[in-house]
Each structure stands twice: as C-alpha cells, then as structure tokens.
Design a protein around this motif. Structure first.
Motif, PDB file in Angstrom:
ATOM      1  N   ASP A 192     -21.538 -12.923 -31.090  1.00 26.14           N
ATOM      2  CA  ASP A 192     -20.505 -12.139 -31.769  1.00 26.14           C
ATOM      3  C   ASP A 192     -20.854 -10.656 -31.684  1.00 26.14           C
ATOM      4  O   ASP A 192     -21.830 -10.254 -31.033  1.00 26.14           O
ATOM      5  N   ASP A 193     -20.045  -9.814 -32.336  1.00 28.97           N
ATOM      6  CA  ASP A 193     -20.247  -8.370 -32.211  1.00 28.97           C
ATOM      7  C   ASP A 193     -21.495  -7.878 -32.926  1.00 28.97           C
ATOM      8  O   ASP A 193     -21.884  -6.709 -32.788  1.00 28.97           O
ATOM      9  N   LYS A 194     -22.162  -8.776 -33.676  1.00 26.04           N
ATOM     10  CA  LYS A 194     -23.435  -8.424 -34.306  1.00 26.04           C
ATOM     11  C   LYS A 194     -24.620  -9.043 -33.574  1.00 26.04           C
ATOM     12  O   LYS A 194     -25.752  -8.985 -34.051  1.00 26.04           O
ATOM     13  N   GLY A 195     -24.331  -9.645 -32.430  1.00 21.17           N
ATOM     14  CA  GLY A 195     -25.393 -10.205 -31.623  1.00 21.17           C
ATOM     15  C   GLY A 195     -25.817 -11.612 -32.001  1.00 21.17           C
ATOM     16  O   GLY A 195     -26.769 -12.146 -31.425  1.00 21.17           O
ATOM     17  N   ARG A 196     -25.120 -12.234 -32.937  1.00 19.81           N
ATOM     18  CA  ARG A 196     -25.482 -13.581 -33.369  1.00 19.81           C
ATOM     19  C   ARG A 196     -24.964 -14.623 -32.387  1.00 19.81           C
ATOM     20  O   ARG A 196     -23.853 -14.511 -31.877  1.00 19.81           O
ATOM     21  N   LEU A 197     -25.777 -15.652 -32.152  1.00 15.55           N
ATOM     22  CA  LEU A 197     -25.397 -16.737 -31.261  1.00 15.55           C
ATOM     23  C   LEU A 197     -24.301 -17.570 -31.920  1.00 15.55           C
ATOM     24  O   LEU A 197     -24.478 -18.090 -33.026  1.00 15.55           O
ATOM     25  N   VAL A 198     -23.148 -17.697 -31.241  1.00 17.32           N
ATOM     26  CA  VAL A 198     -22.009 -18.394 -31.844  1.00 17.32           C
ATOM     27  C   VAL A 198     -21.440 -19.502 -30.963  1.00 17.32           C
ATOM     28  O   VAL A 198     -20.494 -20.178 -31.353  1.00 17.32           O
ATOM     29  N   ARG A 228     -13.666 -16.600 -31.152  1.00 19.73           N
ATOM     30  CA  ARG A 228     -13.409 -15.158 -31.101  1.00 19.73           C
ATOM     31  C   ARG A 228     -14.223 -14.503 -29.981  1.00 19.73           C
ATOM     32  O   ARG A 228     -13.717 -13.634 -29.259  1.00 19.73           O
ATOM     33  N   ALA A 229     -15.486 -14.920 -29.845  1.00 21.39           N
ATOM     34  CA  ALA A 229     -16.326 -14.346 -28.800  1.00 21.39           C
ATOM     35  C   ALA A 229     -15.816 -14.724 -27.411  1.00 21.39           C
ATOM     36  O   ALA A 229     -15.844 -13.911 -26.476  1.00 21.39           O
ATOM     37  N   TYR A 230     -15.343 -15.947 -27.271  1.00 24.21           N
ATOM     38  CA  TYR A 230     -14.791 -16.400 -25.995  1.00 24.21           C
ATOM     39  C   TYR A 230     -13.566 -15.588 -25.609  1.00 24.21           C
ATOM     40  O   TYR A 230     -13.425 -15.125 -24.465  1.00 24.21           O
ATOM     41  N   LEU A 231     -12.672 -15.369 -26.561  1.00 26.61           N
ATOM     42  CA  LEU A 231     -11.459 -14.613 -26.262  1.00 26.61           C
ATOM     43  C   LEU A 231     -11.755 -13.135 -25.989  1.00 26.61           C
ATOM     44  O   LEU A 231     -11.004 -12.474 -25.269  1.00 26.61           O
ATOM     45  N   ALA A 232     -12.850 -12.642 -26.570  1.00 27.91           N
ATOM     46  CA  ALA A 232     -13.205 -11.237 -26.369  1.00 27.91           C
ATOM     47  C   ALA A 232     -14.108 -11.024 -25.159  1.00 27.91           C
ATOM     48  O   ALA A 232     -14.365  -9.881 -24.779  1.00 27.91           O
ATOM     49  N   ASP A 233     -14.576 -12.105 -24.546  1.00 31.04           N
ATOM     50  CA  ASP A 233     -15.532 -12.018 -23.444  1.00 31.04           C
ATOM     51  C   ASP A 233     -14.845 -11.492 -22.183  1.00 31.04           C
ATOM     52  O   ASP A 233     -13.940 -12.144 -21.653  1.00 31.04           O
TER      53      ASP A 233
END
Length: 398
Positions: A58-64, A160-165
């Motif tokens: 995610d935008d904070k670097g956490r594994l999601v 969210r991370a997938y869509l923002a990747d």
C-alpha cells in the motif's frame, strides 16, 4: 470441452485441497497475524511452477497482497480472479470442536478458519492460472489472480494496490471467490457511513439546574434516525431488488456518575441503492441532525464526519463477467441464481472504479466468520470447472 475440463478439475482437486490445507494451518487473521508466512507459501508454490507474480504494497509500504499475471499471446481485455487469504478472527476458541488451524479433511469437509473464506478459492485460482500458463499464447488479453491480505480489515488494501499498480493492466471485470454454491452475487447495496458528534454543556448530575446531556440529545437523535422515512423497494426506479436501510451501529458517551456528558458519538451506517444514493443518505442524516438542534438547541451544533461511501452495483445476468460464470455453471449442471446481496462487498469498491464484478459462488460452507468453519469438497471439481470454463470463455471471446 466439458468432459476435458471436468476431468482436469477432478485431477487438480487433490492439489487444490493440499495447498489450501497449508494455508489454513498458518493463521492470517486480518489485522492480527503476520501475513508473510501465508504469502510465503503461495510464493513458493507459484515460483515452483514458473508463474509470474509479485508482491503488492500500500502507499505506506505495508504488504497487502500478491498478484499473479498470465498474459495472453493476442490483444484483448484482461480479467481477474480475486480471493482473500487473510481471515476473520477465531473468536472464542473454546466454542470450536476442532482447532481453528486444523486444515484437515473430515467426512468430506475441509476444516479450519479460511476454509470457506477464502483460502480454498485462493488455491483454486492459483491452480487455474497454472492451467492457463501452457496455452497462454492462444489467449486474448490476460488473467490476473489477486490474493488480498487486507480484506477482512475492511481496508481492501490488496485490491486498492492492484488497481493503483502502474505495472498492472486494468481488468475488464473481476470474479471474487467468496463461497456459496447456489448463488452468484451480481450486485450489492452500497453504503454511506458517518460518525455524528452530539454536544451539550457539561454539568453536575445532582444540580438543581436542568441539564440536557449529550447522551439524552444523542438518544433523541437515534429516535429521529430510526423513524426516518426511507423509500421502499418498489420506489426504486432502477429496479433494484432491495430497499435502503439505516442503522445506528455504535453509541458512545459519558463517564462515571456525577457529570452529565458533553459529548456523545454515534456511528451511522446507511445501505444505499441506485434510487437512494450517498447524497440522499447524507441529506436524510443532516435533516435529522437539524431537527435535533432545533428541538434541543445547544451552543455547539452537532457535527457530522463522513467516513466511507461506496456505490451500489448490479449486473444483469447477460453482462460480463456474470454471463460467463452463469453459463459455465449451467454447462456443469449447476442451478445457480443471480443474486443481489444486502451487505456490501469488494464488488462495491470495484464498481466505484467502473469495474464490474461477481462474488459469492464457490463450495458450500458452514461456520463462516463463526466457529467450526468448514467447506464441503464434494462439489469442488464442478466449482473448479466452472471458473476454469468461465475464464477460458472470456479469454477466447471473438
């Protein structure tokens, strides 16, 4: 093709169950456990089969999460299979008749937290990606498998991370592997949520002066909200099959006995429909708040802090990817109904991004989010064949 797919599914299912068992035996409760071990098992399995994959943060670097990508050899839209590998908490472990991380098979049922929601689906989708790998050159577009470990927190960080990747191709549609053999969820009510802060001057509870506390004002607001006029299902011009719903889900205020409270906070959850959207929900709540402040005025007005908003969604049975799953289920002899669900799901998040989604088709289950969670394996070959066929149909459509 039907016989070949069924035979392949039957052959695959022992491996599907085996990988799911490994995942279940590693606790991955949302917001509680470290997700590294369970994702490590998946990464090892994918690496051993040369399936392209990468971690999502995610935008904070956490594994999601993880995403697996199988690119076709010809141009076309991409589609996605999605399953979460984080789980609900165990709850009262004394209420379980077997360990929550059992990961065993007893009387045809796979047992343990995540068996139903949704480690079995995660394993199944990884195997389908492996099935497609050898013939990928003949496919149009591509398939992504999203393995989310931030779903049960409500954050949906993997999606969210997938869509923002920037490396990922935006999918034309998503099939979510929630369990349930009889229904394919093709829609859900949306939501609008807010925290309402009700104020009042504080005072001594024994004072001879009349003091209307924030708790009393909050209780009156609950009454106003509970009796608010919401439209019925037949008032929805979009033909949505469920009515909107308003619930006060939390009520906090006060401390001790001798002081009347100066602050009371309410959580309000409104389930929305195409005919009663987030704007309508906020308007209704603000009307109730205005009425409260007029009837029981205080120097400080009541505050409203919106917390979340998702749109409702609903696919017609002929729209993709719903049509692909329903047609594949019919080919496998399964009578699956298209259903619009009352609760929201990750499909609402995707709908807000303009991406159609299905959910809620998978093996039969018991104990979802409760004790003794388990998934029935007798229909697993059919479920596997349905998703395999649906993906092939989408990736070979002219």
């Amino acid at each position: 093709m039907s016989g070949e797919l069924r035979a392949a599914a039957v052959e695959r299912c022992a491996s599907v169950v085996g990988l799911a068992q490994e995942l279940i035996r590693l606790p991955s409760r949302g917001g509680i456990d470290d997700y590294g071990p369970v994702l490590g098992v998946l990464e090892g399995w994918l690496t051993g089969r040369a399936l392209p994959h990468r971690r999502l943060h995610d935008d904070k670097g956490r594994l999601v999460g993880l995403v697996v990508e199988i690119a076709g050899g010809r141009p076309g839209p991409w589609w996605a299979l999605d399953a979460c590998v984080d789980t609900a908490p165990f709850g009262d472990e004394a209420a379980w008749s077997f360990p929550p991380t059992a990961g065993d098979v007893v009387d045809g049922w796979l047992r343990g937290r995540g068996a139903a929601d949704s480690k079995l689906a995660a394993s199944m989708f990884c195997h389908i990606a492996a099935d497609l790998r050898s013939g990928a050159a003949d496919l149009q577009g591509g398939l992504a498998v999203l393995l989310d470990v931030d779903e049960h927190t409500g954050g949906f960080g993997g999606a969210r991370a997938y869509l923002a990747d920037p490396q990922a191709t935006r999918p034309a549609g998503v099939m979510i592997g929630y369990p349930g053999l009889e229904d394919l969820v093709v829609g859900g009510r949306g939501l609008w949520r807010a925290v309402i802060s009700v104020h009042a001057p504080s005072g001594h509870s024994g004072s001879s002066r009349t003091v209307v506390s924030a708790i009393s004002r909050g209780a009156h607001l609950v009454h106003l909200l509970d009796t608010a006029d919401l439209p019925g299902v037949h008032a929805d011009t979009a033909g949505f099959p469920l009515p909107p719903k308003l619930s006060v889900t939390a009520f906090h205020g006060g401390q001790g006995f001798s002081v009347t409270s100066d602050l009371c906070e309410l959580n309000v959850d409104v389930r929305t429909t195409p005919g009663f959207d987030a704007h309508d929900a906020e308007t209704l709540v603000r009307k109730a708040v205005a009425e409260l402040d007029a009837e029981l005025p205080t120097p400080r007005p009541t505050g409203i802090t919106p917390m979340a908003s998702w749109p409702p969604f609903q696919l017609a049975p002929h729209e993709q990817p719903a049509a692909a799953v329903l047609n594949a289920a019919a080919a496998e002899g399964l009578a699956v109904r298209a259903k619009t669900a009352g609760p929201s799901n990750i499909g609402n998040l995707l709908a807000g991004e303009g991406i159609p989604a299905t959910a809620g088709f998978g093996p039969a289950y018991e104990g979802l989010h409760g004790f003794d969670e388990r998934a029935r394996l007798s229909e697993l070959p059919q479920v596997y064949a349905v998703y395999h066929r649906a993906v092939l149909d989408l990736l070979t459509a002219n």
